[in-house]
Each structure stands twice: as C-alpha cells, then as structure tokens.
Enzyme design. Structure first.
Site, short mmCIF file in Angstrom:
data_model
loop_
_atom_site.label_atom_id
_atom_site.label_comp_id
_atom_site.label_asym_id
_atom_site.label_seq_id
_atom_site.Cartn_x
_atom_site.Cartn_y
_atom_site.Cartn_z
N ARG A 1 -1.13 -9.49 13.17
CA ARG A 1 -1.51 -8.66 12.51
C ARG A 1 -2.37 -9.16 11.05
O ARG A 1 -3.40 -8.45 10.93
CB ARG A 1 -0.51 -7.62 11.78
N LYS B 1 0.86 -1.23 -0.17
CA LYS B 1 -0.17 0.13 -0.05
C LYS B 1 0.79 1.28 -0.07
O LYS B 1 0.64 2.17 -0.75
CB LYS B 1 -0.95 -0.25 1.26
N ARG C 1 -9.78 0.67 8.70
CA ARG C 1 -9.33 -0.70 8.96
C ARG C 1 -10.58 -1.39 9.66
O ARG C 1 -10.19 -2.82 9.95
CB ARG C 1 -8.03 -0.62 9.79
N ARG D 1 11.66 -7.50 4.48
CA ARG D 1 11.46 -6.01 4.86
C ARG D 1 12.58 -5.69 6.21
O ARG D 1 13.31 -5.06 6.59
CB ARG D 1 10.19 -5.64 4.99
N ARG E 1 10.95 -2.98 11.99
CA ARG E 1 9.71 -2.56 12.82
C ARG E 1 9.73 -3.73 14.03
O ARG E 1 9.86 -4.84 13.64
CB ARG E 1 8.50 -2.50 11.98
P1 ADP Z 1 0.84 -2.86 8.04
O1 ADP Z 1 -0.52 -2.62 7.23
O2 ADP Z 1 1.99 -3.47 7.35
O3 ADP Z 1 0.52 -3.59 9.17
P2 ADP Z 1 0.81 0.01 8.98
O4 ADP Z 1 1.85 0.85 9.14
O5 ADP Z 1 -0.30 0.22 8.17
O6 ADP Z 1 1.42 -1.70 8.51
O7 ADP Z 1 0.31 -0.26 10.25
C1 ADP Z 1 0.95 -0.87 11.52
C2 ADP Z 1 0.17 -0.72 12.74
O8 ADP Z 1 -0.27 0.43 12.91
C3 ADP Z 1 -1.04 -1.72 12.78
O9 ADP Z 1 -0.80 -2.98 13.04
C4 ADP Z 1 -2.09 -0.86 13.98
O10 ADP Z 1 -1.58 -1.41 15.35
C5 ADP Z 1 -1.45 0.46 13.71
N1 ADP Z 1 -2.72 0.99 12.95
C6 ADP Z 1 -2.33 1.64 11.61
N2 ADP Z 1 -3.38 2.07 11.35
C7 ADP Z 1 -4.41 1.83 11.92
C8 ADP Z 1 -5.96 1.94 11.82
N3 ADP Z 1 -6.54 2.52 10.92
N4 ADP Z 1 -6.80 1.45 12.87
C9 ADP Z 1 -6.06 1.14 13.86
N5 ADP Z 1 -4.77 0.80 13.87
C10 ADP Z 1 -3.87 1.05 13.01
#
Ligand code: ADP
Length: 192
Positions: free
Chosen positions: A148, A15, A90, A129, A137
């Site tokens: 996740r 994304k 999400r 990654r 991370r």
């Molecule tokens: P990825 O999609 O690879 O898990 P992101 O950077 O999008 O990576 O998200 C990392 C973490 O940030 C998620 O596992 C969650 O804990 C938090 N997070 C990000 N966006 C949201 C969201 N819209 N709602 C709730 N938690 C979020």
C-alpha cells in the site's frame, strides 16, 4: 463559506479521523472511498466483488470503479453542501476526472490538506490499529502494508504537485494528538 476539501496522506496518516472532526464541526459530507468499498465487500455487492481482490492485496482498485462511486455520491449532494474526500483522488487520472466533474457543476476543490507523517510512524499506527481492532483489516498485514505504501508513493504522491500547481495544497504536520492536528487542519480548511 463552502468547503470542498481533499484530505491527502499516506495509509495511516489519520485522514479518516481528521475528516470526522471536520464533519462534526462544519456539517460536511464525509466520503471515504475505502469505507464505501469495505462496506460493498461486506455486503457482497457487484462493486464489492469487483474491488475485493485488489484491496486484499494492497493494490489500488481500478480508476473507473472508484470514479463511479465518487460521481454518484457528489452528484446526489444537496446544492451548497460541502464535502471532505478521504482516500480520493489517489491517481492523477482520478484527480483530473474529479476536476472535470466539479467544473461541470460549476465548482471546484477549495483546499487540499496533506497530513505529513513519516513512514516509520505510519507502520506503527497501522500495526497498532490491527492489534486493537475487533475486526482487523485484511490489508493491515505487514507485507500488504508495504504494498500500500508503494502504491501511495508511485501513484498518489505525484498528486501533491498537481494540487500545488493549482495553489490548493497545504501541508499539515500529522504527528501529535488528534485535537492538536485538528487545529492545524481546521486552520487550513477555513483559510485562517
Ligand atoms: P488507507 O489509506 O489506510 O490505505 P483506505 O480505506 O483509504 O485506507 O483504502 C483502503 C484500500 O481501498 C486501498 O488500499 C485501495 O485498495 C482501495 N481504495 C480506496 N480508495 C481508493 C481510490 N481512490 N482508488 C483506488 N483504490 C482505492
């Protein structure tokens, strides 16, 4: 043409990478809730303190927290400027809040692009990654990655239905080179 896009996909689907391509070509605002949260944690702000435990263990951060981030960012957007959301919404509640907020300012999402990648490939990408990054991370550990994915399947995947019902969903094959995937993303974004 105004673009207000949601990039949808599992962790590791690409994304962020595809969002950057859209930003470069169309001058959109890129809003990644994950990036905003990681920055807040680095800077140890109130937001970071609230979010850290959830993120580190692979859980979603509470809706109220992320919805606040998005409303603030979109509320400050110059009129007519498009955006691409990456990692938001999400949950169904987030999607409904977003819809209500955009409706209140007289617009809505123009396209939801779902990057389709099988789970096996996703795990490989995230693991790679972690190995290549200088600042891996915390949530890229194998057992956290699994959590996740669970959060994605249980809480996020139902959003495809929500957006399909609104005629906004478009699936794109997320496997291939960055530029070949982008050709399909671009076509979906512009409606070509
Ligand atoms: P990825 O999609 O690879 O898990 P992101 O950077 O999008 O990576 O998200 C990392 C973490 O940030 C998620 O596992 C969650 O804990 C938090 N997070 C990000 N966006 C949201 C969201 N819209 N709602 C709730 N938690 C979020």
């Amino acid at each position: 043409m105004e673009m207000r896009i949601v990039l949808f996909g599992a962790p590791g689907a690409g994304k962020g990478t595809q969002a950057e391509q859209l930003v470069e070509e169309f001058g959109l605002l890129h809003l990644s809730t994950g990036e905003v949260l990681r920055k807040a944690i680095r800077e140890a702000t109130d937001l970071g303190v609230k979010a850290q435990a959830f993120m580190d263990r692979g859980d979603l951060v509470p809706d109220a927290v992320v919805i606040g981030i998005v409303k603030e960012a979109l509320g400050n957007l110059p009129k007519g400027k498009g955006f691409v959301l990456d990692g938001f919404p999400r949950t169904l509640n987030q999607a409904e809040e977003l819809e209500g907020f955009l409706r209140s300012v007289g617009n809505g999402i123009t396209r939801v692009i779902s990057l389709e990648v099988k789970e096996e490939e996703l795990v490989n990408r995230i693991t790679a990654r972690g190995v290549s990054s200088q600042a891996p991370r915390v949530d890229d550990k194998e057992e956290t990655i699994r959590l996740r994915f669970k959060a994605f399947e249980n809480q996020t995947l139902p959003l495809k239905r929500f957006y399909a019902d609104r005629g906004l969903l478009q699936e794109v094959d997320g496997v291939g080179s960055v530029s070949s995937v982008y050709q399909a993303v671009r076509a979906a974004a512009t409606g070509e």
